[in-house]
Motif scaffolding. Sequence first.
Motif, PDB file in Angstrom:
ATOM      1  N   ARG A  78     -10.735-152.366  92.559  1.00 28.26           N
ATOM      2  CA  ARG A  78     -10.714-150.894  92.520  1.00 28.26           C
ATOM      3  C   ARG A  78      -9.514-150.346  93.271  1.00 28.26           C
ATOM      4  N   TYR A  79      -9.216-150.931  94.440  1.00 27.34           N
ATOM      5  CA  TYR A  79      -8.081-150.482  95.245  1.00 27.34           C
ATOM      6  C   TYR A  79      -6.786-150.691  94.471  1.00 27.34           C
TER       7      TYR A  79
ATOM      8  N   SER B 218     -16.365-158.113  97.666  1.00 23.65           N
ATOM      9  CA  SER B 218     -14.997-157.958  98.159  1.00 23.65           C
ATOM     10  C   SER B 218     -14.001-157.975  97.013  1.00 23.65           C
TER      11      SER B 218
ATOM     12  N   TRP C 173     -13.988-154.518  95.383  1.00 27.19           N
ATOM     13  CA  TRP C 173     -13.275-153.533  96.196  1.00 27.19           C
ATOM     14  C   TRP C 173     -11.765-153.687  96.022  1.00 27.19           C
TER      15      TRP C 173
END
Length: 81
Positions: free
Chosen positions: A10-11, A4, A7
Amino acid sequence: MALSQGWVKRYFKAFCKGFFVAVPVAVTFLDQVACVARVEGASMQPSLNPGGSQSSDVVLLNHWKVRNFEVQRGDIVSLVL
């Protein structure tokens, strides 16, 4: 947990890249090509804002035509003081 966080990282990285590209493009467009303005008051009645102070019209100000001296009779010109 590590998945998590990867992610989210990266976002956030993609968001920052998009933000730092989109903001200069948007500012350049609004400065050089066109922008949106609100017409309020009775100065342009009855063409714009026919309802008086209860309503306001939104217009697109075309900077491109003014910079290229393509203003014609009947065009509405906005001045910034």
